[in-house]
Design an enzyme around this catalytic site. Structure first.
Site, PDB file in Angstrom:
ATOM      1  N   LYS A  67       0.859  -1.201   0.000  1.00 20.07           N
ATOM      2  CA  LYS A  67       0.000   0.000   0.000  1.00 20.07           C
ATOM      3  C   LYS A  67       0.891   1.247   0.000  1.00 20.07           C
ATOM      4  CE  LYS A  67      -2.311   1.647   3.728  1.00 20.07           C
ATOM      5  NZ  LYS A  67      -2.065   3.083   3.691  1.00 20.07           N
ATOM      6  N   HIS A  69       1.131   5.731  -0.238  1.00 14.90           N
ATOM      7  CA  HIS A  69       0.552   7.075  -0.249  1.00 14.90           C
ATOM      8  C   HIS A  69       1.480   7.845  -1.182  1.00 14.90           C
ATOM      9  CE1 HIS A  69      -2.609   6.920   2.739  1.00 14.90           C
ATOM     10  NE2 HIS A  69      -1.807   6.428   3.670  1.00 14.90           N
ATOM     11  N   ARG A  99      -5.618   6.331  -1.817  1.00 15.05           N
ATOM     12  CA  ARG A  99      -5.903   7.722  -2.198  1.00 15.05           C
ATOM     13  C   ARG A  99      -7.146   8.287  -1.500  1.00 15.05           C
ATOM     14  NH1 ARG A  99      -7.640  11.910  -3.109  1.00 15.05           N
ATOM     15  NH2 ARG A  99      -7.231  13.384  -4.793  1.00 15.05           N
ATOM     16  N   LYS A 100      -8.045   7.410  -1.099  1.00 12.99           N
ATOM     17  CA  LYS A 100      -9.288   7.841  -0.414  1.00 12.99           C
ATOM     18  C   LYS A 100     -10.005   8.917  -1.229  1.00 12.99           C
ATOM     19  CE  LYS A 100      -7.550   6.832   4.246  1.00 12.99           C
ATOM     20  NZ  LYS A 100      -6.103   6.620   4.001  1.00 12.99           N
ATOM     21  N   GLY A 102     -12.879  11.144  -2.873  1.00  5.02           N
ATOM     22  CA  GLY A 102     -14.130  11.575  -2.242  1.00  5.02           C
ATOM     23  C   GLY A 102     -14.761  12.771  -2.921  1.00  5.02           C
ATOM     24  N   ASP A 103     -14.462  12.989  -4.201  1.00  6.70           N
ATOM     25  CA  ASP A 103     -14.990  14.171  -4.889  1.00  6.70           C
ATOM     26  C   ASP A 103     -16.112  13.759  -5.847  1.00  6.70           C
ATOM     27  OD1 ASP A 103     -15.164  16.816  -5.945  1.00  6.70           O
ATOM     28  OD2 ASP A 103     -13.054  17.107  -5.446  1.00  6.70           O
ATOM     29  N   ASN A 106     -16.708  13.902 -12.038  1.00  7.18           N
ATOM     30  CA  ASN A 106     -15.911  14.581 -13.057  1.00  7.18           C
ATOM     31  C   ASN A 106     -14.507  14.920 -12.537  1.00  7.18           C
ATOM     32  OD1 ASN A 106     -15.767  15.799 -15.711  1.00  7.18           O
ATOM     33  ND2 ASN A 106     -15.590  17.734 -14.597  1.00  7.18           N
ATOM     34  N   THR A 107     -14.437  15.380 -11.297  1.00  8.02           N
ATOM     35  CA  THR A 107     -13.129  15.746 -10.730  1.00  8.02           C
ATOM     36  C   THR A 107     -12.290  14.513 -10.430  1.00  8.02           C
ATOM     37  OG1 THR A 107     -14.142  17.691  -9.751  1.00  8.02           O
ATOM     38  CG2 THR A 107     -12.012  17.024  -8.851  1.00  8.02           C
TER      39      THR A 107
HETATM   40  P1  5BU Z   1       0.045   2.341  10.750  1.00 11.64           P
HETATM   41  O1  5BU Z   1       1.422   2.900  10.785  1.00 11.64           O
HETATM   42  O2  5BU Z   1       0.034   0.806  10.745  1.00 11.64           O
HETATM   43  O3  5BU Z   1      -0.877   2.909  11.781  1.00 11.64           O
HETATM   44  O4  5BU Z   1      -0.502   2.812   9.282  1.00 11.64           O
HETATM   45  C1  5BU Z   1      -1.788   2.560   8.848  1.00 11.64           C
HETATM   46  C2  5BU Z   1      -1.953   2.976   7.416  1.00 11.64           C
HETATM   47  O5  5BU Z   1      -3.291   2.702   7.015  1.00 11.64           O
HETATM   48  C3  5BU Z   1      -1.733   4.453   7.130  1.00 11.64           C
HETATM   49  O6  5BU Z   1      -1.164   4.567   5.854  1.00 11.64           O
HETATM   50  C4  5BU Z   1      -3.120   5.053   7.136  1.00 11.64           C
HETATM   51  O7  5BU Z   1      -3.231   6.156   6.262  1.00 11.64           O
HETATM   52  C5  5BU Z   1      -3.956   3.896   6.644  1.00 11.64           C
HETATM   53  N1  5BU Z   1      -5.323   3.887   7.206  1.00 11.64           N
HETATM   54  C6  5BU Z   1      -5.578   3.770   8.561  1.00 11.64           C
HETATM   55  O8  5BU Z   1      -4.680   3.679   9.361  1.00 11.64           O
HETATM   56  N2  5BU Z   1      -6.869   3.720   9.000  1.00 11.64           N
HETATM   57  C7  5BU Z   1      -7.934   3.804   8.179  1.00 11.64           C
HETATM   58  O9  5BU Z   1      -9.092   3.737   8.602  1.00 11.64           O
HETATM   59  C8  5BU Z   1      -7.645   3.936   6.791  1.00 11.64           C
HETATM   60  C9  5BU Z   1      -6.357   3.966   6.346  1.00 11.64           C
HETATM   61 BR1  5BU Z   1      -9.050   4.042   5.635  1.00 11.64          BR
END
Ligand code: 5BU
Length: 384
Positions: A67, A69, A99-100, A102-103, A106-107
């Site tokens: 995963k 970001h 990426r989550k 939420g728009d 079109n965007t």
């Molecule tokens: P952690 O370091 O194990 O706490 O990271 C958790 C990852 O999962 C982190 O990248 C968050 O952005 C992502 N995440 C989360 O922690 N909880 C959620 O509900 C969601 C995503 Br949706």
């Protein structure tokens, strides 16, 4: 009405990979999980391409999903994309960009396919909130389909010259515009070179014909039935990945397909979040309408009402030591639960772990510890 189902606990990942209504990408993922005996996703929350690729290389064998970001990587570029794709093919894991979205439709179509991140070009999975309504799913789906069509196009250019001196052709400037087909990160270098070379040789007295054709299916091919049969009882072999012939099973399965899927954010791990109750139910209902694209959920308990959805849970840590963890939460809203709690008791499929692994002195050893813990929790669930 509880969203949980009890019979899901009795079905193995490999059995679920064969369900007739399952999406091809979910089927591939469940087969991958069964072969690698890993229901662990690494949350690679790092800030440089070098660190991201090193993590993918060293932890890749222990995970089913990596995963990202992408927007926290300072030097995110084509190199990041190509590097990730290369490791994902060699080490067999899916790439999930968290990426989550939420728009409005079109965007988000532009956010998914354009800009420096161009997520649809390289991430097998991404996720979205249902807050804007179900049109978020159809908009992402059609953007994914369009992107895959572009990625799958092969460009062949035939040049016929009217008896001109080849030297002249070699050095002439193009007199016709280049074809409009974008060269994408998934085009391999050779193909790119071929197209550019052809364009350089076009001269005023040469005719170029460009043919565009589809080369791959956008859906993942179904996993070989014989392979699934050999995996369908995970309790027949031990709990270590070394007990199965992983390389040949993975070779039989093939590399991750060029397919795209969506995870709906049905529940969150952070304290006091509002993704609960009716909202969570609405996510499940919406997912059922788009089974060919929605691979599953981000959730905190099994929402697998039809068994064909894969449940991913973030907010996971190991209980027994302090290394890489700060108790049960991080003081910024995150709540951590153990693999036994989320997989064994609450029936989810894949644990997402970030800092639990990233902060460890030995990240590889810690990833293997998480893999074993999550796999044992799954086996325990099957036995019950
Ligand atoms: P952690 O370091 O194990 O706490 O990271 C958790 C990852 O999962 C982190 O990248 C968050 O952005 C992502 N995440 C989360 O922690 N909880 C959620 O509900 C969601 C995503 Br949706």
């Amino acid at each position: 009405m509880s969203l949980k189902t009890s019979n899901i606990q009795a079905l193995s990942y490999a059995d679920r990979a064969e369900l007739p209504s399952i999406s091809s990408l979910a089927s591939y993922l469940l087969t991958l999980i069964s072969i690698k005996r890993s229901n662990l996703a690494l949350s690679a929350d790092v800030h440089t391409t070098a660190e991201l690729l090193e993590l993918a290389e060293t932890i890749g064998d222990y995970i089913c999903v990596l995963k990202t970001h992408a927007d926290i990587i300072d030097d995110f570029s084509e190199r990041t994309i190509r590097g990730l794709q290369d490791v994902s093919k060699r080490k067999h894991f899916l790439i999930f960009e968290d990426r989550k979205f939420g728009d409005i439709g079109n965007t988000l179509q532009s956010q998914y396919t354009r800009g420096p991140l161009r997520i649809a070009h390289w991430a097998h999975l991404t996720n979205a909130h249902l807050l804007p309504g179900p049109s978020i799913i159809s908009a992402l789906y059609s953007a994914a389909q369009e992107t895959l069509t572009t990625l799958n196009q092969t460009v062949a250019t035939t040049i016929t010259s009217g008896g001109s001196d080849p030297n002249l052709l070699e050095h002439a400037q193009p007199s016709i515009p280049s074809t409009n087909v974008p060269l994408t990160p998934d085009d391999d270098n050779e193909e790119e070179g071929l197209v550019l070379r052809h364009h350089r040789t076009n001269s005023f007295n040469a005719t170029a014909t460009t043919t565009i054709s589809q080369t791959y299916e956008s859906a993942a091919p179904p996993p070989p039935p014989r392979l699934l049969k050999s995996l369908s009882n995970p309790l027949s072999s031990g709990d270590t990945a070394e007990d199965v012939d992983i390389p040949s099973a993975l070779a039989e399965l093939g590399p991750p397909p060029q397919a795209r899927g969506l995870l709906l954010l049905a529940q969150m791990s952070s304290e006091g979040n509002l993704a609960t109750g009716e909202y969570t139910k609405a996510c499940v209902e919406a997912a059922r309408e788009y089974k060919n694209f929605v691979v599953g959920f981000i959730c905190q308990e099994s929402l697998n009402t039809g068994k064909e959805f894969v449940n991913f849970t973030p907010g996971v840590g190991l209980e027994d030591e302090g290394e890489g963890k700060e108790g049960k939460g991080d003081g910024k809203g995150q709540v951590w639960r153990t693999p036994e709690e989320v997989v064994g008791r609450d029936g989810v499929d894949v644990v997402i772990v970030g800092r639990g692994i990233l902060k460890a002195k030995d990240r590889v050893a810690e990833a293997e510890r998480f893999r074993r813990a999550a796999w044992r929790a799954y086996e325990g669930r099957l036995k019950r």
